[in-house]
Design an enzyme around this catalytic site. Structure first.
Site, PDB file in Angstrom:
ATOM      1  N   ASN A   8      -0.305  49.736  89.850  1.00  0.00           N
ATOM      2  CA  ASN A   8      -0.082  49.485  88.724  1.00  0.00           C
ATOM      3  C   ASN A   8      -1.055  49.728  87.829  1.00  0.00           C
ATOM      4  O   ASN A   8      -2.277  49.159  87.781  1.00  0.00           O
ATOM      5  CB  ASN A   8       0.059  47.711  88.868  1.00  0.00           C
ATOM      6  CG  ASN A   8       0.241  47.018  87.576  1.00  0.00           C
ATOM      7  OD1 ASN A   8       0.908  47.714  86.598  1.00  0.00           O
ATOM      8  ND2 ASN A   8      -0.093  45.929  87.331  1.00  0.00           N
ATOM      9  N   TRP A   9      -0.615  50.582  87.102  1.00  0.00           N
ATOM     10  CA  TRP A   9      -1.552  51.270  86.020  1.00  0.00           C
ATOM     11  C   TRP A   9      -1.854  50.207  84.913  1.00  0.00           C
ATOM     12  O   TRP A   9      -2.716  50.535  84.019  1.00  0.00           O
ATOM     13  CB  TRP A   9      -1.138  52.697  85.547  1.00  0.00           C
ATOM     14  CG  TRP A   9      -1.092  53.709  86.444  1.00  0.00           C
ATOM     15  CD1 TRP A   9      -1.692  53.677  87.641  1.00  0.00           C
ATOM     16  CD2 TRP A   9      -0.296  54.885  86.434  1.00  0.00           C
ATOM     17  NE1 TRP A   9      -1.508  54.892  88.338  1.00  0.00           N
ATOM     18  CE2 TRP A   9      -0.724  55.741  87.653  1.00  0.00           C
ATOM     19  CE3 TRP A   9       0.188  55.667  85.270  1.00  0.00           C
ATOM     20  CZ2 TRP A   9      -0.159  57.033  87.705  1.00  0.00           C
ATOM     21  CZ3 TRP A   9       0.832  56.944  85.536  1.00  0.00           C
ATOM     22  CH2 TRP A   9       0.476  57.595  86.659  1.00  0.00           C
ATOM     23  N   LYS A  10      -1.138  48.938  84.636  1.00  0.00           N
ATOM     24  CA  LYS A  10      -1.185  48.430  83.433  1.00  0.00           C
ATOM     25  C   LYS A  10      -1.328  49.247  82.087  1.00  0.00           C
ATOM     26  O   LYS A  10      -0.373  50.481  82.104  1.00  0.00           O
ATOM     27  CB  LYS A  10      -2.208  47.566  83.329  1.00  0.00           C
ATOM     28  CG  LYS A  10      -2.551  46.924  84.782  1.00  0.00           C
ATOM     29  CD  LYS A  10      -3.632  45.811  84.915  1.00  0.00           C
ATOM     30  CE  LYS A  10      -3.827  45.419  86.490  1.00  0.00           C
ATOM     31  NZ  LYS A  10      -4.530  44.170  86.233  1.00  0.00           N
ATOM     32  N   HIS A  93       4.304  39.563  86.866  1.00  0.00           N
ATOM     33  CA  HIS A  93       2.918  39.699  87.042  1.00  0.00           C
ATOM     34  C   HIS A  93       2.119  38.636  86.145  1.00  0.00           C
ATOM     35  O   HIS A  93       2.491  38.256  85.299  1.00  0.00           O
ATOM     36  CB  HIS A  93       2.483  41.139  86.407  1.00  0.00           C
ATOM     37  CG  HIS A  93       1.116  41.385  86.771  1.00  0.00           C
ATOM     38  ND1 HIS A  93       0.049  41.130  86.195  1.00  0.00           N
ATOM     39  CD2 HIS A  93       0.880  42.231  87.717  1.00  0.00           C
ATOM     40  CE1 HIS A  93      -1.245  41.643  86.784  1.00  0.00           C
ATOM     41  NE2 HIS A  93      -0.861  42.331  87.738  1.00  0.00           N
ATOM     42  N   GLU A  95      -0.240  38.555  84.261  1.00  0.00           N
ATOM     43  CA  GLU A  95      -0.627  38.730  82.998  1.00  0.00           C
ATOM     44  C   GLU A  95       0.520  38.547  82.051  1.00  0.00           C
ATOM     45  O   GLU A  95       0.192  38.120  80.836  1.00  0.00           O
ATOM     46  CB  GLU A  95      -1.283  40.482  83.010  1.00  0.00           C
ATOM     47  CG  GLU A  95      -2.576  40.470  83.574  1.00  0.00           C
ATOM     48  CD  GLU A  95      -2.877  41.939  84.235  1.00  0.00           C
ATOM     49  OE1 GLU A  95      -2.436  42.954  83.797  1.00  0.00           O
ATOM     50  OE2 GLU A  95      -3.862  42.037  84.747  1.00  0.00           O
ATOM     51  N   GLU A 165      -0.352  37.491  94.387  1.00  0.00           N
ATOM     52  CA  GLU A 165      -1.559  38.034  93.711  1.00  0.00           C
ATOM     53  C   GLU A 165      -2.186  36.744  93.238  1.00  0.00           C
ATOM     54  O   GLU A 165      -1.916  36.254  92.064  1.00  0.00           O
ATOM     55  CB  GLU A 165      -1.065  38.990  92.536  1.00  0.00           C
ATOM     56  CG  GLU A 165      -0.379  40.320  92.900  1.00  0.00           C
ATOM     57  CD  GLU A 165      -0.595  41.329  92.005  1.00  0.00           C
ATOM     58  OE1 GLU A 165      -1.125  42.251  92.277  1.00  0.00           O
ATOM     59  OE2 GLU A 165      -0.292  41.188  91.046  1.00  0.00           O
ATOM     60  N   GLY A 171      -8.068  41.931  89.026  1.00  0.00           N
ATOM     61  CA  GLY A 171      -9.201  42.665  87.994  1.00  0.00           C
ATOM     62  C   GLY A 171     -10.328  42.046  87.892  1.00  0.00           C
ATOM     63  O   GLY A 171     -11.187  42.189  86.944  1.00  0.00           O
ATOM     64  N   SER A 211      -7.908  42.925  93.392  1.00  0.00           N
ATOM     65  CA  SER A 211      -9.195  43.651  93.654  1.00  0.00           C
ATOM     66  C   SER A 211      -9.146  44.216  95.113  1.00  0.00           C
ATOM     67  O   SER A 211     -10.171  44.341  95.759  1.00  0.00           O
ATOM     68  CB  SER A 211     -10.314  42.580  93.668  1.00  0.00           C
ATOM     69  OG  SER A 211     -10.304  42.197  92.114  1.00  0.00           O
ATOM     70  N   GLY A 232      -4.113  47.665  91.345  1.00  0.00           N
ATOM     71  CA  GLY A 232      -4.356  47.726  89.812  1.00  0.00           C
ATOM     72  C   GLY A 232      -5.419  48.783  89.795  1.00  0.00           C
ATOM     73  O   GLY A 232      -5.060  50.038  89.927  1.00  0.00           O
ATOM     74  N   GLY A 233      -6.540  48.341  89.631  1.00  0.00           N
ATOM     75  CA  GLY A 233      -7.733  49.317  89.344  1.00  0.00           C
ATOM     76  C   GLY A 233      -8.035  50.499  90.178  1.00  0.00           C
ATOM     77  O   GLY A 233      -7.958  51.496  89.878  1.00  0.00           O
TER      78      GLY A 233
HETATM   79  C1  PEP Z   1      -2.705  44.112  89.706  1.00  0.00           C
HETATM   80  O1  PEP Z   1      -2.710  44.238  88.618  1.00  0.00           O
HETATM   81  O2  PEP Z   1      -1.586  43.632  90.149  1.00  0.00           O
HETATM   82  C2  PEP Z   1      -3.818  44.054  90.254  1.00  0.00           C
HETATM   83  C3  PEP Z   1      -3.572  43.670  91.780  1.00  0.00           C
HETATM   84  O3  PEP Z   1      -4.884  44.364  89.816  1.00  0.00           O
HETATM   85  P1  PEP Z   1      -6.256  44.540  90.561  1.00  0.00           P
HETATM   86  O4  PEP Z   1      -6.072  45.627  91.860  1.00  0.00           O
HETATM   87  O5  PEP Z   1      -7.131  45.475  89.494  1.00  0.00           O
HETATM   88  O6  PEP Z   1      -7.265  43.489  90.878  1.00  0.00           O
END
Ligand code: PEP
Length: 253
Positions: A8-10, A93, A95, A165, A171, A211, A232-233
């Protein structure tokens, strides 16, 4: 059981970066199998990138409209995504739940829109730190499943992926321990079993997100009820993302 790792690049990268990332994944994807690899890109890149995606990469959107065609400026429908070769979308999600008005009913409508267009819905659920600390984590997650997933007809459930999640892990660099994650995944699996029966419940991928990175992926993915991850990251660079997928015990190399 399908094994899935989805990036997930956001709101990151430009179109050229997206293309370079796909180039950086293509030879690795050609050599590795056994895990479905997906990436959710920013919407402006989907029509260009989905048809150019290397073999073995499924391109997702990060959102979809809860409405159909019509006077909904700025929205894009599931049918539009499908017409661009997109495989599905992330919905719910945290966010979007926290900042863009995606309450349970909206998330449910988005799931329905995707499934009606025969697309994959990556349904996200998870509790906040406050909810966990007050002992309500499981109730919150199961309630999100109740409103978002329960009414899905069994013949469409094959297009659903659940992503657990914990909001406090997204994040933040703080990952749920594999035991914390497995506990919640077991509850989710139990809920899915009650809702859809054991065979169907076993076939639904339940991913962990929060994370997850190359250094902790193997520990998380080795848990009984964790079928992969939403990343994500650590999905932004091909080498990190590959490192995460390499932690999956189902990867054939
Ligand atoms: C996400 O955005 O779904 C996520 C899991 O981010 P991160 O891996 O950066 O915590």
């Amino acid at each position: 059981m399908r094994n899935v790792v989805a990036g997930n690049w956001k709101s990151n990268k430009l179109l050229n970066d997206a293309r370079a990332w796909m180039d950086g994944m293509s030879s690795w994807l050609a050599k590795n199998g056994g895990v479905d690899v997906m990436v959710a890109m920013p919407a402006p890149y989907l029509a260009a990138c989905a048809p150019e995606a290397p073999e073995g990469l499924h391109v997702l959107a990060q959102n979809v409209s809860a409405e159909g065609f019509g006077a909904h400026t700025g929205e894009y429908t599931a049918e539009m995504l499908q017409s661009c070769g997109v495989a599905g979308a992330i919905v719910g999600h945290s966010e979007r739940r926290a900042r863009f008005g995606d309450v349970d009913a909206v998330v449910a409508a988005k799931v329905d829109a995707l499934l009606a267009a025969d697309l994959t819905a990556v349904f996200c659920c998870g509790e906040t730190l406050q909810e966990r600390e007050s002992g309500r984590a499981e109730d919150v997650v199961l309630q999100q499943l109740q409103t978002g997933v329960l009414r899905i007809p069994v013949d469409q459930i094959g297009n659903v992926i659940v992503a657990y999640e914990p909001v406090w892990a997204i994040g933040t660099g703080v990952t749920a321990t594999s035991a914390q994650a497995q506990d919640m995944h077991a509850s989710i699996r139990g809920w899915l079993t009650e809702a859809f029966g054991a065979e169907v419940a076993e076939s639904i991928p339940v991913l962990y997100g929060g994370s997850c990175k190359p250094s902790n992926a193997a520990d998380l993915f080795s848990q009984k009820d964790i079928n992969g991850g939403l990343i994500g990251g650590a999905s932004l660079k091909p080498e990190d993302f590959q490192g995460v997928i390499e932690g999956h015990p189902a990867l054939n190399r």
